[in-house]
Scaffold this motif. Sequence first.
Motif, PDB file in Angstrom:
ATOM      1  N   ASP A  95     -47.960 -31.423   8.965  1.00 37.37           N
ATOM      2  CA  ASP A  95     -46.684 -31.715   8.304  1.00 37.37           C
ATOM      3  C   ASP A  95     -45.754 -30.509   8.321  1.00 37.37           C
ATOM      4  O   ASP A  95     -44.530 -30.657   8.390  1.00 37.37           O
ATOM      5  CB  ASP A  95     -46.928 -32.149   6.851  1.00 37.37           C
ATOM      6  CG  ASP A  95     -47.606 -33.507   6.772  1.00 37.37           C
ATOM      7  OD1 ASP A  95     -47.420 -34.309   7.710  1.00 37.37           O
ATOM      8  OD2 ASP A  95     -48.329 -33.764   5.794  1.00 37.37           O
TER       9      ASP A  95
ATOM     10  N   ARG B 197     -45.245 -36.824  18.950  1.00 39.22           N
ATOM     11  CA  ARG B 197     -44.911 -36.832  17.521  1.00 39.22           C
ATOM     12  C   ARG B 197     -44.760 -35.419  16.981  1.00 39.22           C
ATOM     13  O   ARG B 197     -45.482 -34.513  17.394  1.00 39.22           O
ATOM     14  CB  ARG B 197     -46.004 -37.552  16.732  1.00 39.22           C
ATOM     15  CG  ARG B 197     -45.937 -39.075  16.818  1.00 39.22           C
ATOM     16  CD  ARG B 197     -47.040 -39.692  15.982  1.00 39.22           C
ATOM     17  NE  ARG B 197     -48.307 -39.715  16.698  1.00 39.22           N
ATOM     18  CZ  ARG B 197     -49.485 -39.944  16.130  1.00 39.22           C
ATOM     19  NH1 ARG B 197     -49.569 -40.107  14.830  1.00 39.22           N
ATOM     20  NH2 ARG B 197     -50.576 -39.967  16.854  1.00 39.22           N
TER      21      ARG B 197
ATOM     22  N   SER C  16     -43.337 -33.576  12.942  1.00 40.12           N
ATOM     23  CA  SER C  16     -42.763 -33.857  11.629  1.00 40.12           C
ATOM     24  C   SER C  16     -41.343 -33.314  11.517  1.00 40.12           C
ATOM     25  O   SER C  16     -40.931 -32.426  12.279  1.00 40.12           O
ATOM     26  CB  SER C  16     -43.628 -33.235  10.531  1.00 40.12           C
ATOM     27  OG  SER C  16     -43.505 -31.826  10.534  1.00 40.12           O
ATOM     28  N   ASN C  17     -40.607 -33.827  10.546  1.00 38.07           N
ATOM     29  CA  ASN C  17     -39.244 -33.350  10.331  1.00 38.07           C
ATOM     30  C   ASN C  17     -39.228 -31.902   9.866  1.00 38.07           C
ATOM     31  O   ASN C  17     -38.384 -31.102  10.290  1.00 38.07           O
ATOM     32  CB  ASN C  17     -38.540 -34.233   9.292  1.00 38.07           C
ATOM     33  CG  ASN C  17     -37.075 -33.892   9.140  1.00 38.07           C
ATOM     34  OD1 ASN C  17     -36.302 -34.026  10.095  1.00 38.07           O
ATOM     35  ND2 ASN C  17     -36.690 -33.432   7.971  1.00 38.07           N
ATOM     36  N   SER C  18     -40.189 -31.534   9.014  1.00 44.92           N
ATOM     37  CA  SER C  18     -40.267 -30.152   8.541  1.00 44.92           C
ATOM     38  C   SER C  18     -40.504 -29.191   9.707  1.00 44.92           C
ATOM     39  O   SER C  18     -39.880 -28.130   9.798  1.00 44.92           O
ATOM     40  CB  SER C  18     -41.396 -30.017   7.508  1.00 44.92           C
ATOM     41  OG  SER C  18     -41.553 -28.673   7.106  1.00 44.92           O
TER      42      SER C  18
ATOM     43  N   SER D 181     -39.747 -29.770  12.824  1.00 48.39           N
ATOM     44  CA  SER D 181     -38.546 -29.796  13.660  1.00 48.39           C
ATOM     45  C   SER D 181     -37.481 -28.861  13.113  1.00 48.39           C
ATOM     46  O   SER D 181     -36.789 -28.169  13.877  1.00 48.39           O
ATOM     47  CB  SER D 181     -37.995 -31.222  13.747  1.00 48.39           C
ATOM     48  OG  SER D 181     -38.902 -32.096  14.371  1.00 48.39           O
ATOM     49  N   LYS D 182     -37.345 -28.827  11.782  1.00 49.02           N
ATOM     50  CA  LYS D 182     -36.346 -27.938  11.179  1.00 49.02           C
ATOM     51  C   LYS D 182     -36.659 -26.475  11.461  1.00 49.02           C
ATOM     52  O   LYS D 182     -35.757 -25.682  11.772  1.00 49.02           O
ATOM     53  CB  LYS D 182     -36.276 -28.180   9.663  1.00 49.02           C
ATOM     54  CG  LYS D 182     -35.586 -29.461   9.284  1.00 49.02           C
ATOM     55  CD  LYS D 182     -35.183 -29.493   7.818  1.00 49.02           C
ATOM     56  CE  LYS D 182     -36.365 -29.493   6.892  1.00 49.02           C
ATOM     57  NZ  LYS D 182     -35.955 -29.619   5.469  1.00 49.02           N
TER      58      LYS D 182
ATOM     59  N   LEU E 163     -35.123 -32.120  19.686  1.00 48.58           N
ATOM     60  CA  LEU E 163     -35.357 -32.367  18.262  1.00 48.58           C
ATOM     61  C   LEU E 163     -34.045 -32.704  17.553  1.00 48.58           C
ATOM     62  O   LEU E 163     -33.001 -32.142  17.871  1.00 48.58           O
ATOM     63  CB  LEU E 163     -35.988 -31.134  17.611  1.00 48.58           C
ATOM     64  CG  LEU E 163     -37.305 -30.640  18.221  1.00 48.58           C
ATOM     65  CD1 LEU E 163     -37.776 -29.370  17.522  1.00 48.58           C
ATOM     66  CD2 LEU E 163     -38.375 -31.718  18.136  1.00 48.58           C
ATOM     67  N   SER E 164     -34.131 -33.615  16.605  1.00 44.75           N
ATOM     68  CA  SER E 164     -32.976 -33.990  15.780  1.00 44.75           C
ATOM     69  C   SER E 164     -33.417 -34.017  14.324  1.00 44.75           C
ATOM     70  O   SER E 164     -33.578 -35.090  13.714  1.00 44.75           O
ATOM     71  CB  SER E 164     -32.429 -35.353  16.202  1.00 44.75           C
ATOM     72  OG  SER E 164     -32.006 -35.338  17.558  1.00 44.75           O
ATOM     73  N   PRO E 165     -33.648 -32.839  13.706  1.00 40.10           N
ATOM     74  CA  PRO E 165     -34.150 -32.810  12.329  1.00 40.10           C
ATOM     75  C   PRO E 165     -33.128 -33.336  11.332  1.00 40.10           C
ATOM     76  O   PRO E 165     -31.911 -33.229  11.541  1.00 40.10           O
ATOM     77  CB  PRO E 165     -34.438 -31.323  12.100  1.00 40.10           C
ATOM     78  CG  PRO E 165     -33.562 -30.597  13.073  1.00 40.10           C
ATOM     79  CD  PRO E 165     -33.452 -31.485  14.271  1.00 40.10           C
ATOM     80  N   GLN E 166     -33.648 -33.895  10.250  1.00 34.58           N
ATOM     81  CA  GLN E 166     -32.817 -34.361   9.148  1.00 34.58           C
ATOM     82  C   GLN E 166     -32.821 -33.305   8.043  1.00 34.58           C
ATOM     83  O   GLN E 166     -33.892 -32.819   7.655  1.00 34.58           O
ATOM     84  CB  GLN E 166     -33.346 -35.693   8.605  1.00 34.58           C
ATOM     85  CG  GLN E 166     -33.420 -36.803   9.651  1.00 34.58           C
ATOM     86  CD  GLN E 166     -32.068 -37.173  10.202  1.00 34.58           C
ATOM     87  OE1 GLN E 166     -31.114 -37.353   9.436  1.00 34.58           O
ATOM     88  NE2 GLN E 166     -31.972 -37.285  11.517  1.00 34.58           N
ATOM     89  N   TYR E 167     -31.647 -32.958   7.532  1.00 32.45           N
ATOM     90  CA  TYR E 167     -31.532 -31.891   6.548  1.00 32.45           C
ATOM     91  C   TYR E 167     -31.182 -32.450   5.171  1.00 32.45           C
ATOM     92  O   TYR E 167     -30.463 -33.454   5.051  1.00 32.45           O
ATOM     93  CB  TYR E 167     -30.465 -30.881   6.972  1.00 32.45           C
ATOM     94  CG  TYR E 167     -30.792 -30.158   8.260  1.00 32.45           C
ATOM     95  CD1 TYR E 167     -31.594 -29.024   8.257  1.00 32.45           C
ATOM     96  CD2 TYR E 167     -30.324 -30.625   9.488  1.00 32.45           C
ATOM     97  CE1 TYR E 167     -31.912 -28.360   9.436  1.00 32.45           C
ATOM     98  CE2 TYR E 167     -30.639 -29.974  10.673  1.00 32.45           C
ATOM     99  CZ  TYR E 167     -31.427 -28.851  10.643  1.00 32.45           C
ATOM    100  OH  TYR E 167     -31.740 -28.203  11.807  1.00 32.45           O
TER     101      TYR E 167
END
Length: 489
Positions: free
Chosen positions: A158, A184, A186-188, A190-191, A206-210
């Motif tokens: 994660d 795959r 995780s978003n964390s 990716s950031k 990557l396209s992380p969500q903030y």
Amino acid sequence: MDGEARDSWRSPSNRRSVLQARIQAYKLRKRLKKEVRKARGRNAKNGVLGRNRYADKLARGLIVKAKRSKRYDVPLNEIQTRALVSRYKRSTFLSGLLAEREQTWVPIHERLRTRKQAEVFVKGFCFLSNPKNTMSALKAIARAEAECLSARIHFLDDRCLDIGAWLTLAAMRGEMASVFTGGRISNSMSKVLTAVRLNRKLGFALSPQYGDEQDVWAFPYRSRRPAGTSTSETMHLDPQSKEEVGGDLCEAINQWLDACVGQQLSRTGMRFVKTIVGESLDNAERHSQRDHVNDGDWLISGFMAKREGTNGPLFRCQLAFLSVGASIAETVQDAAPEVISGMETYVQRHVGSFANHDCAEDHLRTIYALQDKVTRDQNALAEGRGGTGFRDIICLFGDLAGGEMSSSDAKIGIISGRTCLHIGYGHTEVSRPLKGQEFNIWLNEQNDATKPPDQGAVIELDDRFCGTLITLGFTFDPDYLERTVDVDN
């Protein structure tokens, strides 16, 4: 060559189809073919021969149809164009993971026949807690690059557990064929990878969500051009990028401290940081590549992440230095005779404590190389300088990683050759030198060279890490930082 050997290059499902067709063809021949000797008369014999040829044609048709009806799992339109034009690249690091890589690397035109693909699952990607499995994951990725037309890597953690592992993968990717098509993550994660700018180096889209609040403070990765690629005739006189990296890292750590406790590095702290960067990267340039003396390469990156803890936010920091090439145990053997003599005395004294290790002598040589005044630079030794870089890493680590809690998660990992050293906060506390003292760290409770290192501090890797990785992980303790703030300006 039997049918099974001839079809060994095919996918398992296609081999099964061809095998079934061969069985059907055999049964067809048995049913339709007749023995010529049983026919009476010339015309009858010719008729039998014609019937047998027809049976052979039908049987061969069954086998050919099975071969031609192969269904590929990887359609050509899903294969990256870059993969189709990829060529074998020599790689010190990849050849360490796969000793047979040069002989077994499959050319792309042969992979187009087999369309072999792979799924690599990576969990616990961390040299600080899981070094053997991390090396196994890197080896699996290297093997997929050497054999597959298409591969996907699934990172199951994660959070980023160790930026050093990612820095190592980034160094590998530049020398690998472009056969990886996603997976795959995780978003964390990716950031973090986007913040430290490793996403492009890794080849990840990557396209992380903030969220609404910042939770990652990055020291973006920096690297030196690959060894032996300089075209400058004044290479060693030109401005060196490592001289800029120290100042940039100071700025990054100041941002970390400010976000956590509103502090900044003191002048002493900034001097430590710049010395660490200068020594570490200079050592990489001078010692990591025996074929390119004083021209080795390096990578460095780090970050701080804000995480939710049981008693409030936690600020987890990671920092890593990487050089690819010779291991510490290899380079230290080029030292002056008096250094070699002391090192071999230490090795012979404790090698029996690691009887179950194949590379015990190399582990002990690596530990010995961490001590003050141990350097392969014989001129520096004669002039009483050099061999003190690790002292500053320990001092900075102790200043930033210290805490009021008796159990600290702070750790330094040194990975080189088949040696992995885990240096806990307790080891650093007993080894920190007083002013004017030499620095020694013997990785035991007494910090005593006559006693063997703690068994848990020395891990033998199953595969070879061609180079040296120094990776640090620790969590800021705000109470400790406020109590021990250095007012030196």
